[in-house]
Design an enzyme around this catalytic site. Structure first.
Site, mmCIF file in Angstrom:
data_model
loop_
_atom_site.group_PDB
_atom_site.id
_atom_site.type_symbol
_atom_site.label_atom_id
_atom_site.label_comp_id
_atom_site.label_asym_id
_atom_site.label_seq_id
_atom_site.Cartn_x
_atom_site.Cartn_y
_atom_site.Cartn_z
ATOM 1 N N ARG A 119 0.808 -1.229 0.000
ATOM 2 C CA ARG A 119 0.000 0.000 0.000
ATOM 3 C C ARG A 119 0.842 1.279 0.000
ATOM 4 N NH1 ARG A 119 -2.906 -3.563 3.332
ATOM 5 N NH2 ARG A 119 -4.922 -4.136 2.433
ATOM 6 N N LYS B 282 3.326 10.924 -12.043
ATOM 7 C CA LYS B 282 2.439 10.084 -12.846
ATOM 8 C C LYS B 282 3.086 8.712 -12.998
ATOM 9 C CE LYS B 282 -0.315 13.048 -15.878
ATOM 10 N NZ LYS B 282 -0.611 13.347 -17.292
ATOM 11 N N GLU C 114 9.835 16.500 -25.858
ATOM 12 C CA GLU C 114 9.278 17.039 -24.616
ATOM 13 C C GLU C 114 9.904 18.390 -24.269
ATOM 14 O OE1 GLU C 114 6.728 15.806 -23.249
ATOM 15 O OE2 GLU C 114 6.653 13.684 -23.776
ATOM 16 N N LYS D 238 7.963 22.189 -15.573
ATOM 17 C CA LYS D 238 7.070 21.121 -15.138
ATOM 18 C C LYS D 238 6.837 21.168 -13.637
ATOM 19 C CE LYS D 238 5.665 16.407 -15.665
ATOM 20 N NZ LYS D 238 5.858 15.112 -16.336
ATOM 21 N N GLU E 87 -3.753 16.872 -12.101
ATOM 22 C CA GLU E 87 -4.276 17.153 -13.438
ATOM 23 C C GLU E 87 -5.767 17.495 -13.423
ATOM 24 O OE1 GLU E 87 -4.234 14.739 -17.512
ATOM 25 O OE2 GLU E 87 -2.235 15.055 -16.722
ATOM 26 N N ARG F 148 -2.490 21.273 -15.407
ATOM 27 C CA ARG F 148 -1.470 20.269 -15.743
ATOM 28 C C ARG F 148 -1.752 19.581 -17.074
ATOM 29 N NH1 ARG F 148 1.218 15.623 -11.779
ATOM 30 N NH2 ARG F 148 2.532 14.705 -13.397
ATOM 31 N N ASN G 197 0.100 17.866 -21.945
ATOM 32 C CA ASN G 197 -0.235 16.849 -22.939
ATOM 33 C C ASN G 197 -0.307 17.416 -24.357
ATOM 34 O OD1 ASN G 197 -0.600 14.413 -21.311
ATOM 35 N ND2 ASN G 197 -2.292 15.521 -20.370
ATOM 36 N N HIS H 46 0.043 15.096 -27.255
ATOM 37 C CA HIS H 46 -0.100 13.728 -26.755
ATOM 38 C C HIS H 46 -1.401 13.055 -27.193
ATOM 39 C CE1 HIS H 46 3.328 14.916 -24.427
ATOM 40 N NE2 HIS H 46 3.368 13.791 -23.752
ATOM 41 N N HIS I 118 -0.486 9.639 -28.571
ATOM 42 C CA HIS I 118 -0.934 8.376 -27.972
ATOM 43 C C HIS I 118 -1.721 7.538 -28.981
ATOM 44 C CE1 HIS I 118 -0.652 9.956 -23.552
ATOM 45 N NE2 HIS I 118 0.520 9.681 -24.082
ATOM 46 N N HIS J 284 7.914 6.938 -27.865
ATOM 47 C CA HIS J 284 6.919 7.875 -27.341
ATOM 48 C C HIS J 284 7.218 9.304 -27.803
ATOM 49 C CE1 HIS J 284 4.155 9.900 -24.663
ATOM 50 N NE2 HIS J 284 5.149 10.541 -24.070
#
Length: 540
Positions: A300, A322, A364, A406, A416, A420, A424, A427, A431, A444
């Site tokens: 956990r 993330k 990026e 960032k 997000e 935030r 993307n 993206h 993606h 990527h």
């Protein structure tokens, strides 16, 4: 004008223990009036004569750093004195940067015109060949980071002009030769953590002792990174008394999935790792995401530290918390927000990075300039050749500025909920490319680079940016070694893939667009305009 000669010159003089002189200030001191007044009363020709006489005197002095006016090179004799009597450094700045820096400066007589941009373009055509003629060093500037520019100059000066004892002691950048250390912080209250950017971090016992708290350490890496850096990290950790176990996963985006996540858990359980064990992600974005997700779930939640070894992970994925894995129907759809204890970005690891992986990371970097910092975008344009050549100082600044951007966005919107999402940019398209072609077919960063070209095209079709801005995005993506033509997945397949996106709400595809370059805008778009972009970017 506006390239930072006075600011950089003063800082450089301090480093070299020399006296600083600004020729414009010297002229004003001698005449008792300002440069604009001299222009107004006597005209430019008379000012240039005064300037030439001053240059002749000042270049005869020893142990000075001299900042000249931008037009000093118009006089042939001045060009001769400058070139023969000293080392001439040409700080080259883009017109957009100069306009931004001088827009509120009333002390620029040549820019007192209806169209300052046009005037600057004319001056560049006239003066640039003369700057090139007289200069011994050309230093590209962008966002005015004085420490970066000064260190770049020191590194390029001849040994006689740059003695070994000269080094930066600024808290922002500590440099000696090619070694340096830069520290940032992601401010999230109780979950705050440091980012250390530097060289030779994997063998720094003091740093690792300070940032990796657990007595038990589990390193997660992959089959590419392990032969290069695992032994060094293991040795350093053991030398400071850590008990180390390692997990080596297969390399590639296609392996960012459930079965490999289970491999991490298998090793942790077999080695009886407890909840005080610290997981260390040694690798790129895939390793960082999977290790972070494993840390969030094991018992956990256990602490983890990011040690990114690719440019993409150093400028983006290692910062912000993330974590996750891919699903066949969507990228990064299973995961958690879980912040690391620290990020240790060792730039030395980039020396072994393949060119296509470096280019993927540059996507990026470009993204950060495009969405929030147009001056940084200018700097990337001016320094893309140095970045692709793995120039240490260019890369260090690119990583530093990207992490600053960032970290600030994450500070304002950790999970997000709004702001935030601008990270993307490119993206949604990217993606879709990764999912549509199959994970691992394109890197990527390659998919994001192409996605930024598509997002810029969509921004242009909606009237958010002009043709020049769209072209600049495309040309910079190409200059970074990234693809700009999208794969033909079929229009309906494109739409289906983009509908599986975490930003979407109520079945509406949300895009991060530019409005204008340097400012991000989150919106939905008419289907017909989206299809126009798809057709253009696939067929161009």
């Amino acid at each position: 004008m506006g390239s930072g000669k006075t600011t950089v010159g003063r800082a450089l003089a301090k480093k070299l223990h020399k006296r600083f002189i600004d020729s414009d200030h010297e002229i004003e001191a001698r005449t008792g009036v300002s440069i604009p007044v001299i222009f107004e009363i006597e005209g430019e020709a008379s000012f240039r004569q005064r300037e030439a006489e001053t240059i002749a005197e000042l270049t005869a002095l020893d142990d000075v750093v001299l900042a000249t006016g931008g037009g000093a090179i118009l006089n042939e004799k001045s060009r001769q004195y400058l070139h023969e009597r000293g080392t001439v450094i040409y700080l080259r700045a883009g017109i957009n940067s100069i306009l931004q820096r001088t827009r509120n400066d009333k002390n620029r007589p040549l820019l007192r015109t209806v169209d300052p941009r046009k005037k600057l373009e004319e001056l560049e055509v006239q003066r640039h060949p003369l700057y090139q003629e007289v200069a011994h060093l050309v230093i590209e500037t962008g966002r005015p980071n004085v420490q970066f520019l000064v260190q770049t100059i020191l590194d390029k000066l001849a040994p006689a002009s740059s003695p070994q004892h000269v080094h930066s002691t600024n808290t922002d950048m500590q440099s000696s030769g090619s070694s340096f250390r830069h520290d940032l912080r992601v401010d999230l209250g109780a979950r705050s953590y440091p980012i250390t950017i530097g060289t030779d971090l994997l063998s720094d016992q003091v740093l690792l002792q300070d940032q990796i708290k657990g007595q038990r350490v589990a390193i997660v890496t992959n089959t590419v990174v392990a032969p290069l850096y695992l032994a060094t990290l293991e040795k350093t950790l053991r030398s400071i008394g850590k008990d180390v176990v390692s997990v080596i996963l297969p390399d590639g985006e296609e392996h960012k999935e459930w079965s490999n996540l289970m491999v991490i858990f298998d090793v942790l359980l077999e080695k009886k790792c407890d909840r005080k064990t610290t997981l260390v992600a040694l690798g790129g974005g895939v390793i960082g995401d999977m290790t972070g997700f494993a840390a969030s779930a094991y018992m956990r939640g256990v602490p983890f530290v990011q040690v990114p070894t690719t440019l993409l992970s150093q400028v983006d994925s290692s910062v912000g918390g993330k974590t996750g894995i891919n699903h066949p129907l969507g990228k990064n759809m299973i995961g958690a927000f879980y912040q690391p204890e620290a990020v240790l970005a060792d730039i030395s690891s980039l020396s072994t990075l393949p060119d296509n992986e470096l280019s993927a990371g540059l996507a990026e970097v470009i993204k950060h300039g495009a969405i929030i910092d147009p001056a940084f975008f200018d700097w990337i344009e001016a320094n893309i050749t140095q970045l692709r050549a793995k120039d240490t100082h260019a890369l260090s600044y690119a990583i530093q500025r990207s992490c600053e951007i960032k970290a600030d966005i994450v500070r304002q919107d950790e999970r997000e909920g709004g702001l935030r999402a601008i990270l993307n940019f490119g993206h949604t398209f990217g993606h879709a490319i990764e999912s549509g072609l199959g994970y691992g077919k394109w890197l990527h960063g390659e998919a994001v680079g192409c996605g930024m070209v598509m997002a810029a095209d969509l921004s242009y079709r909606l009237g958010y940016i002009d043709y020049v801005a769209r072209t600049r995005i495309k040309q910079l993506v190409e200059a970074a070694g990234l693809p700009s033509v999208a794969p033909d997945l079929g229009e309906q397949r494109w739409l289906d893939l983009m509908e599986v996106d975490k930003k979407n709400e109520g079945g509406q595809i949300k895009f991060i667009l530019l409005k204008p370059l340097g400012t991000a805008h989150i919106t939905t778009v008419p289907k017909e305009i989206l299809l126009q972009t798809l057709r253009h970017c696939i067929l161009q």
